[in-house]
Design a protein around this motif. Structure first.
Motif, short mmCIF file in Angstrom:
data_model
loop_
_atom_site.label_atom_id
_atom_site.label_comp_id
_atom_site.label_asym_id
_atom_site.label_seq_id
_atom_site.Cartn_x
_atom_site.Cartn_y
_atom_site.Cartn_z
N HIS A 34 -74.98 -45.03 -8.80
CA HIS A 34 -74.44 -43.65 -9.02
C HIS A 34 -73.17 -43.78 -9.92
CE1 HIS A 34 -70.98 -45.48 -6.86
NE2 HIS A 34 -71.80 -45.93 -5.96
N PRO A 35 -72.80 -42.75 -10.67
CA PRO A 35 -71.76 -42.98 -11.53
C PRO A 35 -70.50 -43.75 -11.06
CG PRO A 35 -72.73 -40.47 -11.47
CD PRO A 35 -73.14 -41.28 -10.40
N GLY A 36 -70.20 -44.75 -11.57
CA GLY A 36 -69.06 -45.46 -11.35
C GLY A 36 -69.42 -46.76 -10.62
N ALA A 37 -70.73 -47.03 -10.24
CA ALA A 37 -71.26 -48.07 -9.58
C ALA A 37 -71.09 -49.19 -10.48
CB ALA A 37 -72.56 -47.95 -8.92
N ILE A 38 -70.82 -50.67 -9.93
CA ILE A 38 -70.78 -51.85 -10.53
C ILE A 38 -72.41 -52.24 -10.38
CG2 ILE A 38 -69.99 -54.03 -11.01
CD1 ILE A 38 -68.31 -51.71 -12.01
N TYR A 68 -66.18 -54.73 -7.03
CA TYR A 68 -67.47 -54.37 -6.88
C TYR A 68 -67.48 -53.04 -6.10
CZ TYR A 68 -67.06 -55.91 -2.15
OH TYR A 68 -66.85 -56.01 -0.77
N THR A 69 -68.52 -52.24 -6.07
CA THR A 69 -68.52 -51.07 -5.38
C THR A 69 -69.57 -51.00 -3.98
OG1 THR A 69 -70.33 -50.33 -6.97
CG2 THR A 69 -68.07 -49.58 -7.45
N ALA A 70 -68.99 -50.20 -3.09
CA ALA A 70 -69.81 -50.08 -2.04
C ALA A 70 -70.07 -48.64 -1.78
CB ALA A 70 -69.17 -50.80 -0.83
N TYR A 107 -67.79 -43.69 -2.68
CA TYR A 107 -67.88 -44.92 -2.88
C TYR A 107 -66.40 -45.65 -3.09
CZ TYR A 107 -67.00 -44.60 -7.91
OH TYR A 107 -66.52 -44.60 -9.00
N GLU A 108 -66.38 -47.10 -2.55
CA GLU A 108 -65.12 -47.55 -2.46
C GLU A 108 -65.35 -48.71 -3.76
OE1 GLU A 108 -64.02 -47.56 2.03
OE2 GLU A 108 -65.20 -49.19 1.32
N ARG A 109 -64.21 -48.98 -4.28
CA ARG A 109 -64.14 -49.98 -5.19
C ARG A 109 -63.28 -51.26 -4.32
NH1 ARG A 109 -62.25 -47.02 -10.85
NH2 ARG A 109 -64.22 -46.27 -11.38
N LYS A 110 -63.57 -52.13 -4.30
CA LYS A 110 -63.32 -53.28 -3.48
C LYS A 110 -62.92 -54.53 -4.31
CE LYS A 110 -65.56 -52.00 0.95
NZ LYS A 110 -66.11 -52.64 1.99
N ARG A 111 -62.03 -55.30 -4.17
CA ARG A 111 -61.61 -56.51 -5.04
C ARG A 111 -62.70 -57.55 -4.43
NH1 ARG A 111 -56.98 -55.37 -7.67
NH2 ARG A 111 -55.65 -54.27 -6.31
N ILE A 112 -63.21 -58.35 -5.45
CA ILE A 112 -64.19 -59.22 -5.23
C ILE A 112 -63.91 -60.41 -4.14
CG2 ILE A 112 -65.55 -61.01 -6.37
CD1 ILE A 112 -65.61 -59.60 -8.72
N PHE A 113 -62.64 -61.17 -4.47
CA PHE A 113 -62.49 -62.11 -3.61
C PHE A 113 -61.66 -61.57 -2.20
CE2 PHE A 113 -62.52 -63.86 -7.86
CZ PHE A 113 -63.56 -64.90 -7.49
N SER A 114 -61.16 -60.86 -2.22
CA SER A 114 -60.30 -60.43 -0.82
C SER A 114 -61.18 -59.19 -0.06
CB SER A 114 -58.76 -60.10 -0.98
OG SER A 114 -58.87 -58.69 -1.96
N GLU A 119 -59.71 -48.36 -4.08
CA GLU A 119 -59.86 -46.98 -3.98
C GLU A 119 -60.99 -46.28 -3.49
OE1 GLU A 119 -59.55 -44.76 -7.77
OE2 GLU A 119 -60.52 -46.48 -8.79
N GLN A 120 -60.78 -45.08 -2.90
CA GLN A 120 -62.17 -44.42 -2.49
C GLN A 120 -62.55 -43.14 -3.18
OE1 GLN A 120 -62.17 -42.97 1.59
NE2 GLN A 120 -63.23 -44.88 2.26
N LEU A 121 -63.50 -42.98 -3.94
CA LEU A 121 -63.93 -42.00 -4.43
C LEU A 121 -65.14 -40.97 -4.11
CD1 LEU A 121 -63.55 -44.04 -7.87
CD2 LEU A 121 -61.99 -42.21 -7.25
N PRO A 122 -64.99 -39.66 -4.20
CA PRO A 122 -65.99 -38.78 -3.75
C PRO A 122 -67.07 -38.85 -4.75
CG PRO A 122 -64.30 -37.63 -4.49
CD PRO A 122 -63.71 -38.91 -4.55
#
Length: 144
Positions: A34-38, A68-70, A107-114, A119-122
């Motif tokens: 999706h747009p914004g996905a890693i 990364y994105t989920a 989707y959510e952007r999450k820090r790789i290590f922690s 942030e959460q984006l629609p």
């Protein structure tokens, strides 16, 4: 048979030169491209900048980021046809043809290590429907 998934494939192309860097099936595309996905390919990070549904193409640019994105999705499952039922030792099991409706709503952007949510984006993407076979079971109440 496609071992990676189902649904007509989408091409993933490099935004810089249009070359094809990969492909993804039509069921997974909204989760992973999706747009914004890693998107990870060949050990490299690509950020999806555009999803061209009509062209079955995801456009991505090379990035190096610490997140990364989920995908966040809603799913409904409906039983279309029961193939069989079995009772065994207090358990009951069914095999059926199902209709699954799924829609990625954000989707959510999450820090790789922690794994901290940054942030959460629609998102506004179309729903996907597919018909897998499913196995499900129930246990007696005393086991729940």
């Amino acid at each position: 048979m496609n071992l990676r998934g189902s649904g007509a494939p989408y091409a993933i192309v490099d935004a810089a030169d249009g070359r094809r860097i990969g492909s993804i099936d039509g069921v997974r595309v909204f989760h992973e491209c999706h747009p914004g996905a890693i998107y990870l390919h060949g050990g490299r990070q690509w950020e999806v900048t555009e999803l061209r549904v009509g062209e079955r193409t995801a456009v991505a640019r090379r990035v190096e980021v610490e997140h990364y994105t989920a995908a966040l999705a809603e799913k409904e499952t409906e039983i279309l046809e029961l193939f069989g039922t079995r009772h065994e030792g207090g358990l009951q099991a069914w095999l059926a043809r199902l209709l699954v409706r799924e829609r990625v709503v954000g989707y959510e952007r999450k820090r790789i290590f922690s794994q901290e949510v940054v942030e959460q984006l629609p998102l506004e993407l179309p729903a996907v429907e597919y018909e897998p076979h499913g196995f499900f079971w129930s246990a007696p109440q005393m086991l729940e």
